[in-house]
Design a protein around this motif. Structure first.
Motif, PDB file in Angstrom:
ATOM      1  N   HIS A 737       9.276  -1.695   0.512  1.00  0.00           N
ATOM      2  CA  HIS A 737       9.236  -2.439  -0.739  1.00  0.00           C
ATOM      3  C   HIS A 737       8.286  -1.725  -1.688  1.00  0.00           C
ATOM      4  N   ILE A 738       8.772  -1.416  -2.865  1.00  0.00           N
ATOM      5  CA  ILE A 738       7.936  -0.805  -3.897  1.00  0.00           C
ATOM      6  C   ILE A 738       7.236  -1.911  -4.660  1.00  0.00           C
ATOM      7  N   SER A 739       5.942  -1.701  -4.937  1.00  0.00           N
ATOM      8  CA  SER A 739       5.164  -2.700  -5.650  1.00  0.00           C
ATOM      9  C   SER A 739       5.694  -2.860  -7.069  1.00  0.00           C
ATOM     10  N   PRO A 740       5.369  -3.984  -7.715  1.00  0.00           N
ATOM     11  CA  PRO A 740       5.889  -4.196  -9.081  1.00  0.00           C
ATOM     12  C   PRO A 740       5.500  -3.105 -10.070  1.00  0.00           C
ATOM     13  N   ASP A 741       4.290  -2.519  -9.910  1.00  0.00           N
ATOM     14  CA  ASP A 741       3.904  -1.448 -10.824  1.00  0.00           C
ATOM     15  C   ASP A 741       4.355  -0.079 -10.363  1.00  0.00           C
ATOM     16  N   GLY A 742       4.998   0.012  -9.205  1.00  0.00           N
ATOM     17  CA  GLY A 742       5.530   1.265  -8.706  1.00  0.00           C
ATOM     18  C   GLY A 742       4.499   2.221  -8.154  1.00  0.00           C
ATOM     19  N   SER A 743       3.244   1.788  -7.959  1.00  0.00           N
ATOM     20  CA  SER A 743       2.215   2.699  -7.469  1.00  0.00           C
ATOM     21  C   SER A 743       2.082   2.702  -5.964  1.00  0.00           C
ATOM     22  N   CYS A 744       2.579   1.708  -5.289  1.00  0.00           N
ATOM     23  CA  CYS A 744       2.440   1.601  -3.836  1.00  0.00           C
ATOM     24  C   CYS A 744       3.782   1.241  -3.222  1.00  0.00           C
ATOM     25  N   VAL A 745       3.918   1.621  -1.964  1.00  0.00           N
ATOM     26  CA  VAL A 745       5.125   1.296  -1.193  1.00  0.00           C
ATOM     27  C   VAL A 745       4.682   0.612   0.088  1.00  0.00           C
ATOM     28  N   LEU A 746       5.209  -0.553   0.312  1.00  0.00           N
ATOM     29  CA  LEU A 746       4.937  -1.320   1.524  1.00  0.00           C
ATOM     30  C   LEU A 746       6.010  -0.997   2.552  1.00  0.00           C
ATOM     31  N   SER A 747       5.597  -0.746   3.775  1.00  0.00           N
ATOM     32  CA  SER A 747       6.549  -0.400   4.836  1.00  0.00           C
ATOM     33  C   SER A 747       6.211  -1.180   6.092  1.00  0.00           C
ATOM     34  N   THR A 748       7.241  -1.526   6.832  1.00  0.00           N
ATOM     35  CA  THR A 748       7.083  -2.191   8.117  1.00  0.00           C
ATOM     36  C   THR A 748       7.885  -1.420   9.161  1.00  0.00           C
ATOM     37  N   THR A 749       7.431  -1.484  10.399  1.00  0.00           N
ATOM     38  CA  THR A 749       8.098  -0.782  11.489  1.00  0.00           C
ATOM     39  C   THR A 749       8.460  -1.758  12.589  1.00  0.00           C
ATOM     40  N   CYS A 750       9.395  -1.346  13.396  1.00  0.00           N
ATOM     41  CA  CYS A 750       9.810  -2.163  14.542  1.00  0.00           C
ATOM     42  C   CYS A 750       8.737  -2.236  15.609  1.00  0.00           C
ATOM     43  N   SER A 751       7.755  -1.328  15.571  1.00  0.00           N
ATOM     44  CA  SER A 751       6.676  -1.338  16.548  1.00  0.00           C
ATOM     45  C   SER A 751       5.537  -2.244  16.137  1.00  0.00           C
ATOM     46  N   GLY A 752       5.730  -3.051  15.086  1.00  0.00           N
ATOM     47  CA  GLY A 752       4.723  -4.027  14.708  1.00  0.00           C
ATOM     48  C   GLY A 752       3.642  -3.500  13.804  1.00  0.00           C
ATOM     49  N   GLN A 753       3.963  -2.593  12.930  1.00  0.00           N
ATOM     50  CA  GLN A 753       2.973  -2.019  12.017  1.00  0.00           C
ATOM     51  C   GLN A 753       3.363  -2.324  10.585  1.00  0.00           C
ATOM     52  N   LEU A 754       2.380  -2.741   9.806  1.00  0.00           N
ATOM     53  CA  LEU A 754       2.540  -2.990   8.380  1.00  0.00           C
ATOM     54  C   LEU A 754       1.603  -2.051   7.644  1.00  0.00           C
ATOM     55  N   GLY A 755       2.162  -1.220   6.770  1.00  0.00           N
ATOM     56  CA  GLY A 755       1.360  -0.214   6.092  1.00  0.00           C
ATOM     57  C   GLY A 755       1.676  -0.124   4.616  1.00  0.00           C
ATOM     58  N   CYS A 756       0.785   0.560   3.908  1.00  0.00           N
ATOM     59  CA  CYS A 756       0.923   0.710   2.471  1.00  0.00           C
ATOM     60  C   CYS A 756       0.679   2.177   2.107  1.00  0.00           C
ATOM     61  N   LEU A 757       1.576   2.733   1.344  1.00  0.00           N
ATOM     62  CA  LEU A 757       1.462   4.112   0.878  1.00  0.00           C
ATOM     63  C   LEU A 757       1.102   4.091  -0.605  1.00  0.00           C
ATOM     64  N   ASP A 758      -0.075   4.663  -0.911  1.00  0.00           N
ATOM     65  CA  ASP A 758      -0.496   4.802  -2.297  1.00  0.00           C
ATOM     66  C   ASP A 758       0.090   6.101  -2.845  1.00  0.00           C
ATOM     67  N   VAL A 759       1.009   5.978  -3.790  1.00  0.00           N
ATOM     68  CA  VAL A 759       1.756   7.138  -4.246  1.00  0.00           C
ATOM     69  C   VAL A 759       0.874   8.122  -5.019  1.00  0.00           C
ATOM     70  N   PRO A 760       0.041   7.691  -5.961  1.00  0.00           N
ATOM     71  CA  PRO A 760      -0.748   8.684  -6.688  1.00  0.00           C
ATOM     72  C   PRO A 760      -1.703   9.469  -5.802  1.00  0.00           C
ATOM     73  N   SER A 761      -2.394   8.818  -4.885  1.00  0.00           N
ATOM     74  CA  SER A 761      -3.352   9.518  -4.035  1.00  0.00           C
ATOM     75  C   SER A 761      -2.747  10.063  -2.762  1.00  0.00           C
ATOM     76  N   ARG A 762      -1.509   9.702  -2.490  1.00  0.00           N
ATOM     77  CA  ARG A 762      -0.819  10.119  -1.270  1.00  0.00           C
ATOM     78  C   ARG A 762      -1.590   9.715  -0.004  1.00  0.00           C
ATOM     79  N   GLU A 763      -2.170   8.561  -0.034  1.00  0.00           N
ATOM     80  CA  GLU A 763      -2.900   8.035   1.116  1.00  0.00           C
ATOM     81  C   GLU A 763      -2.131   6.862   1.705  1.00  0.00           C
ATOM     82  N   TYR A 764      -2.141   6.837   2.995  1.00  0.00           N
ATOM     83  CA  TYR A 764      -1.443   5.774   3.721  1.00  0.00           C
ATOM     84  C   TYR A 764      -2.490   4.963   4.483  1.00  0.00           C
TER      85      TYR A 764
END
Length: 1982
Positions: A737-764
């Motif tokens: 899921h891309i955030s409303p401002d488009g700066s972050c991407v929320l991701s979920t995995t089948c292994s039970g992990q919820l993460g966020c990718l910051d697009v400008p800084s390329r940090e997860y």
């Protein structure tokens, strides 16, 4: 038409009601309103759906308004007769279902409604007719006048509406076991017994059940349990089984026992019951003698803070039991107060002040303010002391961050135990505040699915589910806000565009939907979805429309649209439209630019939806060549030129679709970077080949995010030219899921992990991690603030308690962790596994330190002592291991076997250590015992029998979990299987107190806070918090939130939070302030230390130790002196103070105590442990002669070279196996930038998030050597745990499996849907061996057969006219004289006979058997009954035959194959030729010939009755078929039995328990009734009587004489004229039945192998034939040979009379198998003391007394299953052998095992036999000579003198392994026996290479004779009265050998391998057994 309500209500507010005495008027005299219908004061009003009544707005809250409430109450005053008001007799505004009728009640002298039926949910009266309507009755009280039907259960469901619009369901039923409170449902148990034998027993109504007035106070019920305000009654459903007169509502509290006349005459201050509602009372008698009154809650009409006033007056109402209190009481249905006292048997119990009263208390009151009232003891009328009522409250708060709690507190009855108690001189109230817990944080993600995850509209937080909790987490602070209210896992989430409305659905069908105010966390609406299971939700951008997708109960896809625009203003959520579709929907979304348009995608379809009016319509998109793809997700994008729909699929495709043209205008495909066959990486957008499965897609204005199953999150530009960014995850990505401002991407995995990718800084960054399976156990660590959890997902995870971030995880794919514990002082973690391994991990080096494998079963308990010196582990095999863990690499100190319970409940509290590390407690050695040991020496200090604590219980109680309370005093808490917490004194075992009613199930975990204030118990999916500090009647609060059972509880190290683990880990804040002063302690307290200035502690250390510390340590030294035999007592006291550290702080003086003791015994303890002096005493095993082979003994310590070896080499070996096939990796707080890389960097490097398992291979796994080398056969494995043992016992033979595989290759067989089909018996033999008859006379004559083939069907025949009676047992037809019991046996079938049929003249018998390897087709034999000989043999069917039937003229025989054959064959009885054969399309479950038409045959099966008409044209036979389907309204399912009644009726029984009646002339079904709860397999009809038998073991007799008259009514016929006259319950499913024509007597066979004689006239059942149902393992004889005993796999021991072969006594042990048996020899002077010893699969040995018919003794000498047992010659000793090769010697008088032999260790013992000898014979002492044989081809012979504890090996025989000549299910057992005619000879079989019998001389030490055998022997027996030897073979052959003449004869008759043969000691009888058949042979000619 104007609404009549407007003319009813005056403009002004109603005046206050007059006093009770003046406002009571008869109903007929009340003034009618303008819209009165002439029936009195009560005006009829239409239902809510008509919208013209004053309460029509009650659903929306109008009842709460002043005007609406007044209007609703005016026309309902003074009361409403609900049945009359809604005209129940017309059934227009009410509904009925099932068996509902009106009857005249003699007691009430009026017509009442009777609701009955076996299923309550299918038989009911409902008001109003539909769920969309409402009764709108606002009366505070509801009066239900009813009477429960005897011996039946009933259910009453009531739906009430609250002032805030919520609908609450309140249910009362005798089916409920305990009180349950859920968010929208209250369940109250109802006990219908006048006097219950046990407190809390819930039962059905007794035959004398009385009419009852149930008075419900809605204000009190909702206020107490849900803190809600009552608005109105919405609906009522009265379910079977009960009689009901009517229902009444009123605002007045009537007294039913007082009439109007009595109240006026005596001027009583009560409101009498109106005449219309009153029960008639005979003149001069009391109301309470005839009726019962239940007021619930009790005295709720009074002030809430007043205690309930009790008196001995008969006029007092019987109230509901205290349901929500500690021990849930059912609704009391009893006599007045004087009869309500329930006697409770008391065991060793707490003092009198702690014991509860036996009088059931009323349900408690609650104040409006929620404060606890302080009530003292008061005196009521007559001077009786009054008990204060308990306080109860149930709350549900939907605000974010609050907890869903159910708080219950019970105020004690005695003055000294009041709720006010004094602590430290200050009075305090119990449980402040309320609630005491608040759910603060959770560790977990997902549950039902990992897809639901959302952004908030500002992008500052994410919303995701954690099982039943919804979590809102801020990204900057990681702060959690929780939404509570769901009771099951959340399956879908949706947030509207403004971020103000949140929708959630739970997975449990029917799916509940909640709408939340997202800002406040308040639940706005709760509604039941019309969809069975909701999986997707989507809001429109405005929030006015909510769409959901799910499936209905038929599995079809349903799309629902709700209108939610008014929910924020208190309005309702309306279903706007609903559509069913056959297309698959994986994703569904409402278009953000047009809320009337939606899109969906799924397997092979993309559809566009539109909401227009009240309809949802869809249109498919033309996919062209992509129509076969599976689409997984979609997303809309709005552009200037229009909108675009993006759809992704599992094939890697991404389609761009134009919604206007509904066509694909662009397609792309995601392919692997490296194309196979090309050396260089290549980028492609679309091509053929295997693509990367895309699971989710999200679109913003600038980019597209794609999540794929290869674990990558990829960001693309909208033209998909190149990858912008990609991030690798640990598992497949499930959603992005891309955030409303488009700066972050929320991701979920089948292994039970919820993460966020910051697009400008390329940090997860990882936001949340979770276990993917339930959490089994947890442990906390104080110094580093860490939490460890183990889960069923094979991982161990370490968490930071402050940040909830995962620090490490340990993955073991091959081994499942089950327990975990932290070292108290070192950075070490201990973990136990199901394989029996215990590993120690270093948290600093992140590596395995050492591995121990002392256990053979799964680790059930793991606990470290608080001082950090010792570690304990227990396993499922009962072993307890003690480790020294003060060093970095812990090592084993002691191993104790058989001390821990093996079959205990799984619990993280399996082991418990006291706070001073002095005591160890656990459940064992049985589940009924709790043992307390000294933690250092493992000396047993105390054993408590938990089963003896509740003498009034109906079954034995067992312990589940143990826990020590804070010391002092030493208290041990034990949770039991009867839902009780028992607090014991840990030193004396005295019961201090009990806490009853912990939960509906067992409590697997409990914990006590450090200040001893709070006690935590796990209560299924809830947590109970008890005020542990209250010594009497502590209160509790219940907290829910988990969606799965809570498995572990613990306090955090700072005691500020509570942890609960189950589906996830919950963190609860404890709101109560902690106690500042600890409880009194025997430890040295700072207040006894003198005060010194800073720096003076070191100068006064010596004086402090000598004056204060040493005296305090004297008792501890005295207690420990016995543990160190090598340390003098003087050394313990003479300690040099120079070895002590400097005492610079007061706390140092407190720690000196431990240092003093450890300085003395620390090194010596390790020395003793290494040398063995400190270990458990070794069992002394007698050493054999030097010529004998090496004898391994039982060792209490690990073997040499394994655990416990003190050398550096052993330690190095333990360290080298550290990583042992596992992966231990640290996990950072974020994945870092190296995980994110542009695509031009090349392919991703492996190992970004994990360490390769291949690098972690241990040296042990590579080396063939190991510390435990199995000495048995290699097939048994290296270490066989419980699973391996179970697999070994249940392993199917290879021959059997291959037979099944060959059958499956022949064609797929239909599923066996009916138990009516023949159950193929288990066959261990490959097939029958052909034998040739021996010349001369036969040596054996078959005398009797014991048993009946319960696996057959219709295999009993009886002709009452001729007296012929026959049944089957295996492959024999047994013809028995019912008067004398004499048997004749007709052999001939090679396989077990499945069914029989007797001709109508009783001259011909037909029998059928199945096929085998030697007989490829089933056999049909025709027998001449008068001659007893076989006439004809025929075969046609490929499998077993299910049924045979003769035509009425006996000219035809029909044979029916089973469900694998599906063939119907027709035979001529004149020529025995096959006339016709028909292949059926579906299985037929039953058939019957028409008794009036020889050419008509009826067959029944799935859904229809099939008639076969036999037409003969000369020599040609033809069959015509007519099929009559079952009417849908009958809902009978599948017909399984059939019989003809009086002409022209046909009866059919179904698998749902219904009996249907057909008119065969009109070919229609005109009647059906529910005859049983299960499948009816037997139907017989004669005249006016019908007999039905089912798989529920019930046999019923029905009077069907009125059925022919009902035929004229057609479909309007009712089953009320069919009455059940009698019923009998037998011991198994009914499989066969035959009755006399008068139906008054008959014979019935059951699946349990029993034949019963049934007499309906006497209503009795008499056992005719008894047999074993499973394999017979042993036959033994009494010394007098009057009786014999058998044992069986089903756990039964049966004693038979040898003269009549009738069953005399039976002993049954449930859930165990009895493998061996021995009869005690005749004791001199005590012939009456005959006993039988039996060995069982759980390692127990039970001794049964035959004279007292009781179990005398139960011993547990073995850990494994017993396989052989024998008494010594004098009967004073029992020898027993187990499957592990151990032989135990025990006393049958004391139960003590005083000797254990391990010479055969590693191989199961197959034979033990004992005999006598001369004292000095064989040059050894002792008069007992006995042998033992093991499956490793070893035979040992021993001489013993047990009174002198002497046992010596006489001889040891070893044989090579035999060569198997045939394919057997199991290898032949080694057999050995003493020769009865020569005591110096040993006879052996099954030993050696060749099949032969060997005679071995013990005197000459050599073989003297060999007798060759054709096959391997399976059993062996030697006759004591003749030189005969009986040998049983696997080929179903019995051989009798004359050892003197050297000749032999073979005999057939068995249907399986001859497992057993035993000669009787004196009589000339030979018993043989083949599986469950016992054949008794008589020896002739010798």
């Amino acid at each position: 038409m104007p609404c009549p309500a407007r003319r009813l209500v005056p403009a002004t507010a109603p005046r206050p009601a007059p006093p009770a005495s003046s406002r009571l008027r008869p109903a007929v005299s009340s003034r009618p309103s303008r819209c009165d219908d002439g029936r009195g004061a009560i005006a009829r009003r239409p239902l809510l759906g008509a919208r013209c009544v004053p309460c029509a707005g009650a659903e929306a809250g109008s009842a709460s308004s002043p005007s609406g409430g007044a209007m609703a109450r005016v026309w309902q005053h003074p009361f409403i007769n609900v049945f009359r008001h809604f005209k129940v007799d017309e059934w227009k505004r009410s509904a009925k279902e099932g068996d509902v009728s009106t009857v005249m009640d003699k007691a009430l002298k009026c017509t009442v409604y009777r609701i009955r039926g076996s299923i309550s949910a299918s038989n009911y009266i409902q008001l109003p007719r539909t769920s969309t309507q409402s009764l709108g009755l606002t009366g505070r009280y509801l009066y239900v006048l009813f009477r429960p039907l005897p011996t039946k259960h009933f259910v009453i469901h009531l739906h009430v509406s609250t002032e805030d619009g919520q609908v609450i369901r309140v249910s009362f039923s005798s089916l409920f076991k305990e009180f349950k409170a859920m968010a929208m449902w209250l369940q109250f148990p109802f006990s219908c017994e006048a006097k219950t034998p046990r407190k809390g027993l819930v039962g059905v109504a007794s035959p004398g059940a009385r009419w009852t007035c149930l008075q419900l106070d809605w204000h009190g019920i909702l206020l107490i349990h849900l803190k809600q305000r009552y608005s109105h009654l919405k609906s009522v459903r009265l379910c079977a089984s009960l009689l009901v007169r009517s229902l009444y509502t009123s605002d007045l509290c009537f007294s039913p026992a007082v009439t109007v006349t009595e109240a006026q005459r005596a001027k009583l201050p009560v409101t009498p019951m109106p005449r219309e509602m009153a029960f008639p009372v005979p003149e001069g008698e009391s109301w309470h003698d005839h009726y019962a009154h239940i007021r619930f809650p009790s005295d709720s009409s009074e002030a809430p803070l007043q205690p309930v006033q009790r008196s001995g007056s008969p006029a007092e109402a019987v109230t509901l039991g205290h349901v929500p209190q500690l021990h849930p009481q059912p609704v009391a249905f009893s006599k007045p107060a004087q009869d309500s006292v329930v006697p409770v048997a008391q065991a060793p119990a707490p003092p009198a002040s702690h014991q509860a009263h036996s009088v059931p208390r009323p349900l408690p009151e609650v104040s409006l303010s929620g404060e606890h009232s302080e009530a003292s003891r008061a005196s009521g009328p007559g001077g009786c002391s009054q008990e204060p009522s308990a306080w109860a409250g149930v709350t549900e708060e939907h605000a974010a961050g609050s907890s869903v709690s159910v708080s219950t507190q019970k105020r004690p009855a005695a003055l000294e135990d009041m709720a006010l108690r004094t602590v430290r001189g200050r009075p305090r109230k119990s449980f402040l505040p309320d609630p005491i817990l608040r759910l603060k944080r959770v560790i977990g993600f997902g549950g039902h699915s990992t897809k639901p995850a959302l952004w908030t509209n500002d992008g500052a937080a994410v919303v995701y589910p954690c099982h039943a909790v919804i979590v809102v987490m801020r990204l900057d602070t990681r702060e959690q806000r929780l939404f509570l209210g769901h009771t099951d896992k959340v399956s879908a989430l949706a947030l509207d565009g403004s971020g103000s409305l949140l929708a959630s659905a739970q997975a449990q069908p029917p799916s509940m939907l909640r709408l939340w105010d997202f800002q406040t966390g308040r639940c706005l609406s709760l509604l039941r979805s019309p969809v069975h299971t909701l999986c997707t939700l989507s809001f429109s951008s405005s929030g006015a429309l909510l769409c959901g997708v799910g499936r209905d109960h038929h599995g079809r896809t349903v799309v629902v649209a709700w209108g939610t625009d008014q929910v924020g203003q208190g309005g309702e959520v309306l279903v706007l439209a609903k559509a069913h579709t056959d297309t698959d929907i994986q994703a569904f979304e409402v278009a953000f630019f047009d809320e009337t348009r939606m899109a969906s995608c799924g397997r092979g379809s993309v559809r566009l939806w539109r909401l227009r009016g009240q309809a949802l319509r869809s249109c498919p998109v033309d996919l062209g060549e992509y129509q076969a793809l599976e689409f997984t997700d979609l997303a809309f994008r709005q552009a200037q030129d229009g909108s675009t729909l993006y759809v992704c699929g599992s094939s890697g495709h991404i389609l761009e679709i134009d919604p206007q043209r509904m066509a694909v205008w662009h397609a792309r495909r995601l392919l692997p970077v490296q194309t196979p066959g090309r050396p260089l990486p290549q980028k492609q957008t679309f091509s053929s080949g295997t693509g990367i499965a895309i699971s989710s897609i999200s679109i913003s204005q600038a980019m597209c995010a794609v999540g794929s199953e290869d674990g990558y999150l990829r960001l693309w530009p909208l033209d998909f030219s190149s990858v912008l960014l990609e991030a690798e995850h640990e598992g497949p990505v499930s959603s992005v899921h891309i955030s409303p401002d488009g700066s972050c991407v929320l991701s979920t995995t089948c292994s039970g992990q919820l993460g966020c990718l910051d697009v400008p800084s390329r940090e997860y960054s990882v936001l949340a991690r979770s276990h993917t399976a339930p959490v089994l156990a947890l442990a906390t660590e104080h110094s580093r603030g860490q939490l460890a959890t183990v889960s069923q997902d094979h991982t161990v995870r370490i968490w930071d308690l402050e940040t909830l971030q995962q620090l490490y995880d340990f993955t073991s794919p091959e081994e499942a962790p089950c327990t975990v514990a932290f070292h108290p002082t070192q950075p070490t973690l201990f973990c136990g596994f199901h394989s029996g391994a215990v590993r120690s991990f270093s948290l600093e080096a992140t590596e395995v330190l050492v591995e121990h494998r002392c256990h053979r079963g799964a680790i059930t308990g793991l606990a470290a002592s608080p001082d950090g010196s010792l570690l304990f582990s227990s396993c499922s095999w009962g072993a307890l291991v003690q480790y020294h863990c003060a060093v970095v690499r812990c090592h084993v100190l002691r191993v104790a076997a058989g001390v821990v319970c093996q079959d205990a409940h799984l619990s993280p509290n399996a082991l418990a250590l006291s706070g001073d590390s002095r005591l160890l407690a656990f459940v064992g050695p049985s589940k009924h015992m709790v043992t307390v040991m000294d933690a250092i020496s493992l000396e047993k200090l105390l054993q408590v029998d938990v089963s003896a604590l509740d003498l009034a219980g109906r079954r034995q109680d067992s312990a589940v979990a143990v826990c020590f309370g804070p010391a002092p005093p030493d208290r041990l808490l034990v949770s039991t299987s009867s839902n009780t917490i028992v607090v014991l004194d840990a030193m004396s075992g005295r019961v201090v107190r009990k806490l009853p009613g912990t939960s509906s199930g067992v409590c697997p975990s409990l914990a006590v806070s450090g200040d001893a204030r709070l006690l935590l118990t796990a209560a299924c999916r809830a947590i109970k918090v008890w005020d542990y500090s209250m010594q009497a009647s502590p209160g509790c609060q219940v907290y829910i939130g988990h969606s799965e059972p809570v498995r572990a509880l613990a306090f955090t190290p700072d005691q500020q939070q509570l942890l609960s683990a189950g589906d996830a880990v919950f963190f609860w804040d404890i709101l109560a302030p902690p106690e500042r002063s600890p409880p009194e302690s025997a430890r040295i307290s700072p207040r006894v230390l003198p005060t010194f200035e800073a720096g003076e502690w070191s100068h006064h250390a010596g004086r402090l130790c000598a004056d204060i510390i040493v005296p305090a340590l004297q008792p501890l030294w005295a207690a420990q002196a016995s543990s160190f035999p090598g340390v003098p007592s003087t050394e313990l006291g003479a300690v040099s103070w120079t070895h002590l550290p400097q005492l610079t702080q007061p706390s140092d003086a407190l720690n000196t105590a431990g240092l003093l003791l450890s300085s003395v015994w620390g090194a010596r303890q390790l020395e003793h442990a290494a040398s063995g002096a400190g270990g458990l005493p070794r069992r002394q095993v007698p050493m054999p002669s030097p010529a004998s082979p090496p004898q391994p003994g039982i060792c209490d310590r690990p073997p040499e070279g394994g655990d416990g070896e003190g050398s550096a080499r052993g330690l190095a070996r333990a360290c080298s196996s550290s990583l042992c096939r596992c992966c231990f990796r640290p996990v950072g707080r974020g994945m870092g930038a190296e995980a994110l890389r542009p695509s031009h960097r090349g392919p991703p490097s492996p190992g970004t998030f994990s360490v390769s398992d291949e690098e972690a291979l241990s040296e042990r796994s590579r080396s063939p050597e190991g510390p435990h080398q199995a000495s048995g056969p290699p097939a048994l494995g290296e270490e066989a745990g419980p699973a391996g043992d179970e697999a070994r016992r249940t392993a199917r033979p290879s021959g059997w499996l291959s037979a099944r595989s060959r059958r499956s290759r022949a064609g797929p067989a239909a599923r066996q849907d009916s138990y009516q089909h023949v159950v193929a018996p288990y066959k261990a033999s490959p097939g029958a061996k052909s034998i040739s008859p021996a010349p001369g006379s036969s040596w054996l004559h078959l005398k009797a057969v014991v048993g009946y083939s319960g696996n057959g069907r219709a295999n009993v025949v009886w002709s009452p006219d001729t007296g012929f009676f026959a049944y089957t047992c295996g492959c024999l037809v047994v013809v028995e004289d019912l008067h004398s019991g004499a048997q004749r046996h007709w052999p001939g079938h090679p396989e077990a006979i499945s069914t029989l049929a007797l001709s109508h003249d009783a001259q011909i018998l037909a029998s059928a058997s199945g096929c085998s390897g030697s007989t490829p087709r089933g056999q049909i034999r025709i027998w001449d009954v008068p001659r007893g000989s076989s006439r004809q043999l025929a075969s046609h069917h490929n499998t077993a035959m299910q049924a045979l039937a003769f035509s009425p003229d006996d000219g035809l025989l029909v044979t029916l194959g089973d469900y694998l054959d599906c063939t119907l064959a027709l035979w001529s009885m004149a020529t025995y030729e096959l006339l016709s054969s028909t292949r059926l399309l579906e299985p037929v479950h039953g058939m019957a010939f028409n008794p009036w038409d020889a050419g008509e045959l009826a067959c029944v099966g799935p859904g229809a009755v099939t008639l076969w008409l036999v037409q003969q044209h000369g020599a040609d036979i033809s069959l015509q078929v007519h099929r009559d389907p079952i009417p849908k309204e009958v809902a009978a399912g599948m017909l399984t039995s059939v019989c003809y009644g009086t002409m022209p009726l046909l009866y059919g029984g179904s698998n749902t328990g219904q009996v249907c009646v057909w008119d065969m002339q009109a070919h229609r079904c005109f009647l059906a009734w529910e005859a049983d709860d299960g499948e009816i397999g037997v139907l017989l009809c004669s005249g006016a009587w019908l007999v039905s038998g089912s798989n529920t073991r019930r046999l019923r007799l029905w009077a069907v004489g009125a059925v022919p008259e009902l035929r004229c009514r057609g479909s309007g016929a009712r089953s009320g004229s069919v009455l059940m006259e009698n019923e009998l319950t037998l011991d198994g499913a009914i499989v066969s039945a035959v009755f006399h024509d008068s139906m008054d007597m008959g014979v019935v066979g059951t699946m349990a192998g029993t034949l019963w004689f049934i007499s309906w006239a006497e209503g009795s059942s008499t056992r005719l034939i008894s047999g074993h149902r499973s394999k017979v393992n042993e036959v033994v004889f009494s010394p007098s040979e009057s009786h014999c005993a058998t044992c069986c796999d089903d756990g039964s021991v049966r004693v038979w009379s040898l003269t009549s072969m009738e069953l005399v006594i039976q002993f049954q042990v449930l859930n165990q198998s009895c493998f061996c048996l021995a009869w005690s020899p005749l004791l001199c002077g005590r012939p009456e003391q005959q006993r039988v010893a039996a060995g069982y699969s759980d390692g127990t040995l039970r001794v049964f007394s035959l004279s007292r018919v009781a179990m005398e003794l139960k011993m547990h000498p073995h850990l494994a299953a017993l396989t052989a047992i024998a008494f010594s010659a004098d009967g004073q000793t029992i020898l027993s052998g187990d499957k592990d090769g151990l032989v135990a010697v025990s006393s049958p008088h004391t139960g003590v095992t005083f000797h254990v032999l391990s010479n055969h260790c590693g191989a199961p013992i197959s034979t033990i036999q004992s005999t006598t000898k001369e004292y000095g014979d064989f040059d050894v002492e002792g008069s007992d000579l006995w042998l033992a044989t093991s499956t490793d081809q070893h035979v040992s012979v021993w001489a013993s003198d047990w009174p002198r504890n002497h046992c010596e090996l006489v001889d040891w025989l070893s044989f090579p392994a035999p060569t198997l000549m045939e394919s057997l299910s199991c290898p032949p057992p080694p057999l050995a026996a003493f020769c009865p005619w020569d005591g110096a000879l040993l006879v052996c079989a099954g030993l050696g290479v060749h099949p032969e019998v060997v005679f071995y001389s013990l005197r000459h030490k050599q073989v003297v004779e060999k007798i060759p055998l054709p096959f391997s022997a399976m059993s062996l027996s030697l006759s004591p009265w003749a030189r005969l030897m009986a040998i049983g073979f696997a080929g179903r052959v019995l051989r009798l050998v004359d050892c003197e003449l050297g000749s032999a004869q073979d005999f057939a008759g068995h249907s399986d391998s001859v497992w057993l043969c035993r000669f009787a000691p004196v009589s000339r009888l030979l018993f043989t057994a083949a599986h469950n058949e016992i054949l008794v042979w008589e020896v002739a000619g010798h």
